[in-house]
Design a protein around this motif. Structure first.
Motif, short mmCIF file in Angstrom:
data_model
loop_
_atom_site.label_atom_id
_atom_site.label_comp_id
_atom_site.label_asym_id
_atom_site.label_seq_id
_atom_site.Cartn_x
_atom_site.Cartn_y
_atom_site.Cartn_z
N LEU A 59 0.86 -1.19 0.00
CA LEU A 59 0.00 0.00 0.00
C LEU A 59 0.90 1.24 0.00
O LEU A 59 1.91 1.27 0.70
CB LEU A 59 -0.89 0.02 1.24
CG LEU A 59 -1.74 -1.23 1.48
CD1 LEU A 59 -2.49 -1.13 2.81
CD2 LEU A 59 -2.72 -1.43 0.33
N VAL A 60 0.52 2.22 -0.80
CA VAL A 60 1.33 3.44 -0.90
C VAL A 60 0.50 4.64 -0.45
O VAL A 60 -0.57 4.90 -1.01
CB VAL A 60 1.80 3.67 -2.36
CG1 VAL A 60 2.64 4.95 -2.45
CG2 VAL A 60 2.58 2.47 -2.86
N LEU B 77 3.78 -3.07 3.67
CA LEU B 77 3.74 -4.44 3.15
C LEU B 77 2.40 -5.02 3.57
O LEU B 77 2.02 -4.95 4.75
CB LEU B 77 4.89 -5.26 3.73
CG LEU B 77 6.30 -4.64 3.58
CD1 LEU B 77 7.35 -5.53 4.23
CD2 LEU B 77 6.62 -4.40 2.11
N ASN B 78 1.68 -5.59 2.63
CA ASN B 78 0.27 -5.89 2.92
C ASN B 78 -0.12 -7.34 2.60
O ASN B 78 -0.95 -7.59 1.73
CB ASN B 78 -0.61 -4.90 2.13
CG ASN B 78 -2.07 -4.98 2.54
OD1 ASN B 78 -2.37 -5.19 3.71
ND2 ASN B 78 -2.97 -4.84 1.59
N ALA C 258 5.85 -5.35 -6.60
CA ALA C 258 5.08 -4.17 -6.15
C ALA C 258 5.97 -3.23 -5.35
O ALA C 258 5.89 -2.00 -5.51
CB ALA C 258 3.89 -4.62 -5.31
N LEU C 259 6.83 -3.79 -4.50
CA LEU C 259 7.70 -2.94 -3.69
C LEU C 259 8.71 -2.21 -4.56
O LEU C 259 8.95 -1.01 -4.39
CB LEU C 259 8.40 -3.79 -2.61
CG LEU C 259 9.31 -3.03 -1.63
CD1 LEU C 259 8.56 -1.90 -0.92
CD2 LEU C 259 9.90 -3.97 -0.58
N ARG C 260 9.28 -2.93 -5.51
CA ARG C 260 10.27 -2.27 -6.40
C ARG C 260 9.61 -1.15 -7.19
O ARG C 260 10.19 -0.07 -7.36
CB ARG C 260 10.91 -3.29 -7.33
CG ARG C 260 12.05 -4.06 -6.68
CD ARG C 260 13.10 -4.49 -7.70
NE ARG C 260 12.53 -5.29 -8.77
CZ ARG C 260 12.30 -6.60 -8.67
NH1 ARG C 260 12.54 -7.24 -7.55
NH2 ARG C 260 11.80 -7.26 -9.69
N ALA C 261 8.38 -1.39 -7.66
CA ALA C 261 7.67 -0.34 -8.43
C ALA C 261 7.40 0.86 -7.52
O ALA C 261 7.55 2.02 -7.94
CB ALA C 261 6.36 -0.91 -8.98
N ALA C 262 7.03 0.60 -6.27
CA ALA C 262 6.75 1.71 -5.34
C ALA C 262 8.03 2.50 -5.05
O ALA C 262 7.99 3.73 -4.92
CB ALA C 262 6.17 1.16 -4.03
#
Ligand code: T3D
Length: 265
Positions: A7-8, A19-20, A35-39
């Motif tokens: 979640l951002v 982290l979800n 998802a984390l790398r993209a965020a």
């Protein structure tokens, strides 16, 4: 639609990444890694973002690799290639966190295990809830600490503690982690996020040139002798001294006002 695994939240001058995967203590899957790398990429591209806060949803921070993720599961009878998972996901993540030109604050809200500990180790400021714990889980499943842990741990807590902890896989309570120097500060659970966000709010009005240079200088120092580091500091100070943040910082001091620093350039 599947729930987002990261979640951002975009705040004034910083972002909160959560982290979800709470049911699985936010353990890493390939999906969550992407998802984390993209965020992280998005945060870096946004020049108004001057700090990041990483935390976990639910009762855990991050339990390391999801041991049931089909992306790492081998075909029956085959051996998995865990080196590939590190090459594809964990090593780029740790390199990215260290190379980001903005401070990363980690709010460890619960249990951190395996690569979840490494994620915290790679951050710049770690605040832990009093109920949090840290586990070098690797030895319990026949692996060695990864994601930079064998490099970062001895530098943070000393080689004697690092080796004994990795070899036993014991769980460390938050207060012990603070005594050892693994985390900056332990706070009562209800105020964890407020404390972590207070750091981000300070970074959001700080000189982005300074923040990036300080973070980099500490990393560079790890591979330098004192002479080389003195030269590095000289060159960096020369560069910063020609920058707009230094001009504003000195002008504000002379005018007895708070400096107004902009976003990252
Ligand atoms: O590709 C590669 O594998 C190489 C990279 C490796 C990096 C690594 O991180 S290796 C280390 C992996 N992590 C672990 O070995 C830790 C495993 N987890 C635990 O030991 C415990 O869960 C904890 C000590 C972290 C917490 O214990 P507890 O009692 O508070 O919670 P729990 O009941 O064990 O876990 C709650 C749920 O999360 C449970 O699911 P369920 O039964 O309710 O459906 C549990 O299975 C799940 N979970 C926790 N950790 C993981 C996990 N599921 C998959 N993978 C996990 N790592």
């Amino acid at each position: 639609m599947d729930e987002a695994t990261v979640l951002v939240d975009i705040r004034l001058g910083y972002r909160v990444l959560t982290l979800n995967r709470p049911d699985k203590l936010n353990s890493f899957t390939g999906v969550m890694h992407r998802a984390l790398r993209a965020a992280l990429d998005d945060a870096e591209a946004d020049k108004s973002c001057k700090a990041l806060l990483i935390t976990g949803a639910g009762r855990g921070f991050c339990a390391g690799q999801d041991l049931a993720d089909p992306e790492i599961a081998a075909e029956p009878g085959d051996m998995p290639d865990l080196g590939e998972t590190l090459e594809k996901h964990y090593n780029p993540l740790i390199r990215k966190l260290r190379a980001l030109p903005l401070p990363v604050v980690c709010a460890v809200n619960g249990v951190a295990a395996g690569a979840g500990v490494s994620l915290a180790l790679a951050s710049d400021v770690v605040i832990a809830a009093r109920s949090a714990s840290f586990g070098q889980a690797f030895v319990k499943i026949g692996l060695l600490p990864d994601s930079g842990a064998t490099y970062l741990l001895p530098r943070l807590i000393g080689p004697a503690r690092a080796r004994a902890w990795a070899l036993t896989g014991d769980t460390l309570k938050a207060e012990q982690a603070e005594t050892w120097g693994l985390v900056h500060k332990v706070v009562d659970d209800p105020i964890l996020m407020a404390e972590a966000e207070a750091f981000c709010q300070r970074f959001a009005v700080a000189s982005p040139a300074s923040l990036a240079a300080i973070k980099r200088a500490f990393d560079i120092a790890d591979g330098n002798d004192l002479d080389s580091q003195l030269d590095y500091e000289r060159d960096e100070q020369r560069r910063l001294g020609r920058g707009r943040d230094y001009a504003e910082g000195v002008e504000a001091f002379m005018e007895k006002r708070k400096p107004v620093f902009g976003g990252r350039s």
